[in-house]
Enzyme design. Structure first.
Site, PDB file in Angstrom:
ATOM      1  N   GLY A 127     101.468  54.690 -27.543  1.00  0.00           N
ATOM      2  CA  GLY A 127     102.186  53.436 -27.340  1.00  0.00           C
ATOM      3  C   GLY A 127     103.650  53.755 -27.151  1.00  0.00           C
ATOM      4  N   GLU A 128     104.513  53.012 -27.805  1.00  0.00           N
ATOM      5  CA  GLU A 128     105.955  53.220 -27.695  1.00  0.00           C
ATOM      6  C   GLU A 128     106.486  53.502 -29.094  1.00  0.00           C
ATOM      7  OE1 GLU A 128     109.395  54.003 -26.375  1.00  0.00           O
ATOM      8  OE2 GLU A 128     109.342  52.444 -27.900  1.00  0.00           O
ATOM      9  N   SER A 129     106.930  54.744 -29.318  1.00  0.00           N
ATOM     10  CA  SER A 129     107.245  55.179 -30.687  1.00  0.00           C
ATOM     11  C   SER A 129     108.408  54.410 -31.307  1.00  0.00           C
ATOM     12  CB  SER A 129     107.531  56.683 -30.722  1.00  0.00           C
ATOM     13  OG  SER A 129     108.623  57.014 -29.883  1.00  0.00           O
ATOM     14  N   CYS A 149     100.047  61.094 -28.838  1.00  0.00           N
ATOM     15  CA  CYS A 149     101.223  60.751 -28.031  1.00  0.00           C
ATOM     16  C   CYS A 149     102.324  60.141 -28.907  1.00  0.00           C
ATOM     17  CB  CYS A 149     100.836  59.855 -26.863  1.00  0.00           C
ATOM     18  SG  CYS A 149     102.112  59.788 -25.574  1.00  0.00           S
ATOM     19  N   ARG A 196     110.690  63.774 -27.311  1.00  0.00           N
ATOM     20  CA  ARG A 196     110.142  62.525 -26.790  1.00  0.00           C
ATOM     21  C   ARG A 196     110.234  62.500 -25.261  1.00  0.00           C
ATOM     22  NH1 ARG A 196     112.810  57.539 -26.374  1.00  0.00           N
ATOM     23  NH2 ARG A 196     111.400  55.754 -26.437  1.00  0.00           N
ATOM     24  N   ILE A 214     100.814  60.764 -20.749  1.00  0.00           N
ATOM     25  CA  ILE A 214     101.544  59.591 -20.254  1.00  0.00           C
ATOM     26  C   ILE A 214     102.885  59.519 -21.002  1.00  0.00           C
ATOM     27  CG2 ILE A 214     101.525  57.087 -19.953  1.00  0.00           C
ATOM     28  CD1 ILE A 214      98.437  57.229 -20.185  1.00  0.00           C
ATOM     29  N   ARG A 215     103.967  59.819 -20.291  1.00  0.00           N
ATOM     30  CA  ARG A 215     105.301  59.874 -20.938  1.00  0.00           C
ATOM     31  C   ARG A 215     105.210  60.641 -22.265  1.00  0.00           C
ATOM     32  NH1 ARG A 215     108.213  54.533 -21.868  1.00  0.00           N
ATOM     33  NH2 ARG A 215     106.179  53.866 -22.577  1.00  0.00           N
ATOM     34  N   HIS A 251      96.088  61.820 -24.663  1.00  0.00           N
ATOM     35  CA  HIS A 251      95.312  60.635 -25.051  1.00  0.00           C
ATOM     36  C   HIS A 251      93.808  60.882 -24.902  1.00  0.00           C
ATOM     37  CE1 HIS A 251      98.644  57.577 -25.070  1.00  0.00           C
ATOM     38  NE2 HIS A 251      99.214  58.457 -24.266  1.00  0.00           N
ATOM     39  N   GLU A 310      91.504  59.346 -26.279  1.00  0.00           N
ATOM     40  CA  GLU A 310      90.818  58.055 -26.366  1.00  0.00           C
ATOM     41  C   GLU A 310      90.642  57.396 -24.997  1.00  0.00           C
ATOM     42  OE1 GLU A 310      95.190  57.104 -26.567  1.00  0.00           O
ATOM     43  OE2 GLU A 310      93.870  58.691 -27.322  1.00  0.00           O
TER      44      GLU A 310
END
Length: 202
Positions: free
Chosen positions: A50-52, A82, A111, A140-141, A181, A183
Site C-alpha cells: 500500500g502506501e507506507s 512492499c 523507499r 510496484i514502487r 507482492h 499476494e
C-alpha cells in the site's frame, strides 16, 4: 500449533483482500485487523502493500502502533510485503520525516528504490527455504534493503537486470518481509511458508 492459525491482515490501507485470500489458500484463518481487540485475537499479522506513509499515520489514528509494537516484542510473527517491509524496518531512507514503522527487522530499506509506479516491473526471485521454481515477483514502487543487521537472514535477491543483487526478501526470527507482492500472483508458497512459521512459533 495443531489447529488452524488465525492470522490478521492489517486493514488500514492497501491490498488487504488479496492477502486474506492467499492466507486462506495457504491453510490459515485470515481476518482483517483495524482495532486492538481484533489484534488481540490473532496469532500473527500481515502488513500488506500500500502506501507506507499513509499506513504509518493511520496506525496512530487507530491507536494500533503501541499494541503492535508490544506484540512484535513479545514474539508475534509478522509478514510485511512492499509497504509492509518498510513498516517493519528499523531505518527508512527517502521516507517522510514524520513516518514511523514498527522497528521490527534490523535493516535499512530505501523507499521507492526501484522507481515510481511507471517503473514497476516483474522479475524471477528464488527464495531460500522455499522449493520449486523462482517466484514470479511483482514489484510496484517497491523498496529494497540497503543493509541488514545482525541476525537478519537474506532470503532472496534480484538475480539479473539493472537491479541484480538487490536484497528483496529477509527474515529475522519470527519476522518476514519482501519487497514484492506474492499476494498478486496466485502463488501461495510464501504465504504457506509464513503459515508454517506461525505454527512453529506457537
Amino acid at each position: 500449533m495443531s489447529g488452524t492459525p488465525v492470522i490478521g491482515v492489517l486493514a488500514l490501507q492497501g491490498d488487504v483482500r488479496e492477502h486474506v485470500a492467499a492466507l486462506a489458500a495457504a491453510g490459515a484463518q485470515a481476518v482483517p485487523v483495524r482495532r486492538t481487540q481484533e489484534l488481540d485475537a490473532v496469532d500473527a499479522l500481515v502488513i500488506p502493500g500500500g502506501e507506507s506513509t499513509t499506513m504509518s499515520r493511520l496506525a496512530d489514528v487507530f491507536e494500533l502502533r503501541e499494541p503492535i509494537d508490544k506484540r512484535i516484542a513479545g514474539g508475534m510473527p509478522v509478514y510485511g510485503s512492499c509497504a509492509g517491509m518498510i513498516m517493519l524496518a528499523t531505518e527508512v531512507l527517502d521516507g517522510r520525516p514524520d513516518q514511523r514503522g514498527f522497528d521490527g527487522i534490523s535493516m535499512t530499506v530505501r523507499r521507492n528504490a526501484f522507481g515510481r509506479q511507471v517503473d514497476s516491473f516483474e522479475a524471477p526471485v528464488a527464495i531460500n527455504g522455499i522449493a520449486g521454481e523462482p517466484f514470479h515477483a511483482v514489484f510496484i514502487r517497491a523498496p529494497w534493503v540497503e543493509r541488514v543487521g545482525e541476525g537478519v537472514e537474506v532470503l532472496g535477491q534480484v538475480t539479473d537486470g539493472p537491479s541484480a543483487g538487490r536484497i528483496v526478501a529477509v527474515r529475522q526470527g519470527n519476522l518476514l518481509a519482501t519487497s514484492f507482492h506474492p499476494e498478486l500472483t496466485g502463488d501461495v508458497r510464501l504465504h504457506r511458508y509464513f503459515v508454517d512459521l506461525v505454527r512453529a512459533a506457537a
